[in-house]
Design a protein around this motif. Structure first.
Motif, PDB file in Angstrom:
ATOM      1  N   GLU A 300       4.724   4.605 -17.260  1.00  0.00           N
ATOM      2  CA  GLU A 300       3.876   3.468 -17.464  1.00  0.00           C
ATOM      3  C   GLU A 300       3.488   3.655 -15.922  1.00  0.00           C
ATOM      4  O   GLU A 300       4.614   3.693 -15.461  1.00  0.00           O
ATOM      5  CB  GLU A 300       4.293   1.820 -18.469  1.00  0.00           C
ATOM      6  N   TYR A 301       2.395   2.799 -15.210  1.00  0.00           N
ATOM      7  CA  TYR A 301       1.960   2.749 -13.899  1.00  0.00           C
ATOM      8  C   TYR A 301       3.323   1.879 -13.530  1.00  0.00           C
ATOM      9  O   TYR A 301       3.094   0.977 -13.790  1.00  0.00           O
ATOM     10  CB  TYR A 301       0.707   2.652 -14.219  1.00  0.00           C
ATOM     11  N   SER A 302       3.553   2.071 -12.578  1.00  0.00           N
ATOM     12  CA  SER A 302       4.594   1.116 -11.609  1.00  0.00           C
ATOM     13  C   SER A 302       3.596   0.557 -10.882  1.00  0.00           C
ATOM     14  O   SER A 302       2.434   0.412 -11.047  1.00  0.00           O
ATOM     15  CB  SER A 302       5.611   1.630 -10.574  1.00  0.00           C
ATOM     16  N   ILE A 303       4.659  -1.171 -10.582  1.00  0.00           N
ATOM     17  CA  ILE A 303       4.179  -2.107  -9.865  1.00  0.00           C
ATOM     18  C   ILE A 303       3.603  -1.566  -8.085  1.00  0.00           C
ATOM     19  O   ILE A 303       2.436  -1.497  -7.805  1.00  0.00           O
ATOM     20  CB  ILE A 303       5.318  -2.999 -10.077  1.00  0.00           C
ATOM     21  N   TYR A 304       3.965  -0.265  -8.359  1.00  0.00           N
ATOM     22  CA  TYR A 304       3.152   0.464  -7.465  1.00  0.00           C
ATOM     23  C   TYR A 304       1.878   1.017  -7.250  1.00  0.00           C
ATOM     24  O   TYR A 304       0.943   1.133  -6.511  1.00  0.00           O
ATOM     25  CB  TYR A 304       4.141   1.585  -6.816  1.00  0.00           C
ATOM     26  N   TYR A 305       1.758   1.411  -8.375  1.00  0.00           N
ATOM     27  CA  TYR A 305       0.238   1.754  -8.863  1.00  0.00           C
ATOM     28  C   TYR A 305      -0.913   0.427  -8.916  1.00  0.00           C
ATOM     29  O   TYR A 305      -1.977   1.021  -8.402  1.00  0.00           O
ATOM     30  CB  TYR A 305       0.338   2.548 -10.313  1.00  0.00           C
ATOM     31  N   TRP A 306      -0.506  -0.180  -9.455  1.00  0.00           N
ATOM     32  CA  TRP A 306      -1.671  -1.367  -9.629  1.00  0.00           C
ATOM     33  C   TRP A 306      -1.434  -2.167  -7.845  1.00  0.00           C
ATOM     34  O   TRP A 306      -2.558  -2.463  -7.831  1.00  0.00           O
ATOM     35  CB  TRP A 306      -0.396  -2.892 -10.524  1.00  0.00           C
ATOM     36  N   HIS A 307      -0.380  -2.486  -6.775  1.00  0.00           N
ATOM     37  CA  HIS A 307      -0.721  -2.639  -5.623  1.00  0.00           C
ATOM     38  C   HIS A 307      -1.718  -1.608  -4.825  1.00  0.00           C
ATOM     39  O   HIS A 307      -2.855  -2.349  -4.078  1.00  0.00           O
ATOM     40  CB  HIS A 307       0.136  -2.403  -4.615  1.00  0.00           C
ATOM     41  N   VAL A 308      -1.499  -0.600  -5.456  1.00  0.00           N
ATOM     42  CA  VAL A 308      -3.018   0.301  -4.816  1.00  0.00           C
ATOM     43  C   VAL A 308      -4.169   0.486  -5.157  1.00  0.00           C
ATOM     44  O   VAL A 308      -4.977   0.447  -3.869  1.00  0.00           O
ATOM     45  CB  VAL A 308      -1.873   2.139  -4.798  1.00  0.00           C
ATOM     46  N   ILE A 309      -4.093   0.384  -6.638  1.00  0.00           N
ATOM     47  CA  ILE A 309      -5.435   0.028  -7.271  1.00  0.00           C
ATOM     48  C   ILE A 309      -5.895  -1.172  -6.706  1.00  0.00           C
ATOM     49  O   ILE A 309      -7.713  -1.823  -6.264  1.00  0.00           O
ATOM     50  CB  ILE A 309      -5.415   0.110  -8.503  1.00  0.00           C
ATOM     51  N   ALA A 310      -5.160  -2.775  -6.543  1.00  0.00           N
ATOM     52  CA  ALA A 310      -5.137  -3.978  -5.711  1.00  0.00           C
ATOM     53  C   ALA A 310      -6.100  -3.631  -4.347  1.00  0.00           C
ATOM     54  O   ALA A 310      -7.234  -4.472  -3.933  1.00  0.00           O
ATOM     55  CB  ALA A 310      -4.339  -4.742  -6.017  1.00  0.00           C
ATOM     56  N   ALA A 311      -5.165  -2.579  -4.006  1.00  0.00           N
ATOM     57  CA  ALA A 311      -5.643  -2.729  -2.546  1.00  0.00           C
ATOM     58  C   ALA A 311      -7.052  -1.918  -1.865  1.00  0.00           C
ATOM     59  O   ALA A 311      -7.773  -1.836  -1.455  1.00  0.00           O
ATOM     60  CB  ALA A 311      -4.155  -1.717  -1.430  1.00  0.00           C
ATOM     61  N   LYS A 312      -7.304  -0.376  -2.568  1.00  0.00           N
ATOM     62  CA  LYS A 312      -8.064  -0.009  -3.334  1.00  0.00           C
ATOM     63  C   LYS A 312      -9.748  -0.817  -3.313  1.00  0.00           C
ATOM     64  O   LYS A 312     -10.647  -0.771  -2.514  1.00  0.00           O
ATOM     65  CB  LYS A 312      -8.810   1.286  -4.369  1.00  0.00           C
ATOM     66  N   MET A 313      -9.667  -1.536  -4.652  1.00  0.00           N
ATOM     67  CA  MET A 313     -10.482  -2.670  -4.824  1.00  0.00           C
ATOM     68  C   MET A 313     -10.694  -3.217  -3.044  1.00  0.00           C
ATOM     69  O   MET A 313     -12.412  -3.525  -3.544  1.00  0.00           O
ATOM     70  CB  MET A 313     -10.523  -3.182  -5.314  1.00  0.00           C
ATOM     71  N   ALA A 314      -9.507  -4.143  -2.621  1.00  0.00           N
ATOM     72  CA  ALA A 314      -9.963  -5.042  -1.838  1.00  0.00           C
ATOM     73  C   ALA A 314     -11.072  -4.158  -0.779  1.00  0.00           C
ATOM     74  O   ALA A 314     -11.675  -4.703   0.144  1.00  0.00           O
ATOM     75  CB  ALA A 314      -8.854  -5.632  -1.567  1.00  0.00           C
ATOM     76  N   PHE A 315     -11.158  -3.421   0.019  1.00  0.00           N
ATOM     77  CA  PHE A 315     -10.760  -2.346   0.719  1.00  0.00           C
ATOM     78  C   PHE A 315     -12.166  -2.143  -0.051  1.00  0.00           C
ATOM     79  O   PHE A 315     -13.025  -1.802   1.503  1.00  0.00           O
ATOM     80  CB  PHE A 315     -10.335  -0.604   0.796  1.00  0.00           C
TER      81      PHE A 315
END
Length: 392
Positions: A300-315
């Motif tokens: 399953e997707y790791s916590i790092y993946y969701w942090h990256v997705i959140a950072a991309k959306m914020a960017f």
């Protein structure tokens, strides 16, 4: 790279073929609508033609930027997108010059060879000009379309191909002289027409500029590897990914490669023979951010993946708001009409009103002059009669 270039060339050939079909469809639909005025016809055709060209030229680029990377490489296909843009922009420029310059020149040359006579008769200049190629009612339309499509390439994907504005500048400097030679020597003189503005092209350009902000922000966020690197670089104090304990990129590549147990291959995807590169290995690495086998949430997707997705959306959100705010501020600060020009327009308007008032006054005076002469003459006659009555 060879495969990418070949695919881009094939895509460009398909685009050029579909352009012919889309042009006929757009004209057919617009004629079927029966617009009331010529302006309505041009605006309707402009919108349809641009939408067809937009899908035709940019669909492959959007696919490579936002869809293909999810299949071929989680890190994105930035190099392939750059190759696609280079081939399409360069091929389009070369093809347009061949179509707009070489083709009329060859037609005029063939016409002169076929109509050449043996006499020494000198043909008048106006007759020589009439023998040139007709410009057509949509001659200037295609020039606008070419510039708008080029504007889309320069703005929509400039984050992946920063050299695009330079290539566009060089192409435009060259095309200015080529178009001047073409219009003055290969085509009949155009009949000038008045126009209030550039019509539907203005809102199209504004729409492309707004879409370009979101497109470039998403290319940087999803197609490039910038955001995952920044998250890894700045996350050592809160969520330490990997073994680094300070601002460093050490261990980043290893952190981007997830682990897969080859025993977990499904029957459909399991190779018939174990490839030689596995040797005695029981695991393999692949580019993704997932939990390893044996974890209670394996694959399953790791916590790092969701942090990256959140950072991309914020960017994306932050960049869009900053650019849009800057755009609206500059649009408000810089007037469409400079102050000196605005004052000159007011002065010309005032002088026009003065001239119009004087003209109307002269007209009224000219019309009332016979009446005034008649009244004056009548008064003179009446005074003479009164004087005669007094004498008698």
């Amino acid at each position: 790279m060879a495969t990418s270039v070949t695919a881009s060339i094939i895509s460009f050939v398909v685009i050029m073929v579909l352009n012919i079909l889309y042009e006929k469809v757009a004209i057919w639909i617009t004629d079927f609508e029966l617009p009331r005025t010529k302006t309505d016809y041009e605006n309707s055709l402009t919108l349809k033609m641009f939408l067809f060209q937009f899908v035709n030229y940019y669909s492959s680029c959007f696919y490579i930027a936002f869809a293909k990377g999810k299949v071929c490489d989680p890190g994105g296909c930035l190099i392939e997108l750059t190759t696609q843009l280079t081939v399409i922009m360069g091929g389009k420029a070369i093809w347009n010059n061949i179509q707009e310059v070489l083709l009329p020149w060859v037609k005029n040359l063939i016409f002169r060879c076929c109509t050449r006579v043996g006499s020494e008769k000198v043909i008048p200049r106006w007759e020589q000009d009439y023998q040139l190629q007709p410009i057509g009612k949509l001659g200037l339309f295609y020039e606008y379309l070419e510039m708008v499509i080029q504007f889309g390439f320069v703005t929509l994907f400039v984050a992946s191909f920063p050299l695009a504005p330079v290539l566009a500048l060089v192409n435009n400097l060259f095309e200015i002289r080529v178009d001047a030679w073409k219009i003055t020597t290969q085509f009949r003189r155009m009949v000038p027409e008045k126009a209030q503005d550039i019509g539907a092209w203005q809102p199209i350009l504004q729409g492309v500029a707004i879409l370009a902000v979101a497109s470039n922000a998403m290319i940087i966020a999803f197609t490039s590897d910038m955001i995952p690197r920044l998250v890894y670089y700045w996350s050592f104090s809160v969520y330490p990914y990997g073994d680094h304990s300070s601002h460093t990129m050490q261990g980043y590549i290893n952190n981007t490669l997830s682990v897969f147990d080859i025993q977990h291959f499904s029957n459909e995807s399991r190779p018939s023979q174990t490839p030689y590169w596995f040797n005695n290995s029981t695991t393999c690495r692949y580019r993704d951010f997932r939990y390893p086998p044996g974890h209670h949430r394996q694959y399953e997707y790791s916590i790092y993946y969701w942090h990256v997705i959140a950072a991309k959306m914020a960017f994306i959100i932050v960049v869009e708001h900053i650019v849009y705010l800057t755009k609206f501020v500059l649009s408000y600060v810089i007037p469409d009409v400079p102050y000196a020009v605005r004052e000159q327009i007011k002065r010309e308007k005032y002088l026009s009103q003065v001239i119009l008032h004087e003209t109307n006054l002269k007209l009224v005076t000219k019309r009332l002059k016979p009446v005034a002469d008649t009244i004056l003459k009548h008064n003179e006659v009446k005074e003479e009669e009164e004087m005669m009555d007094l004498c008698f």
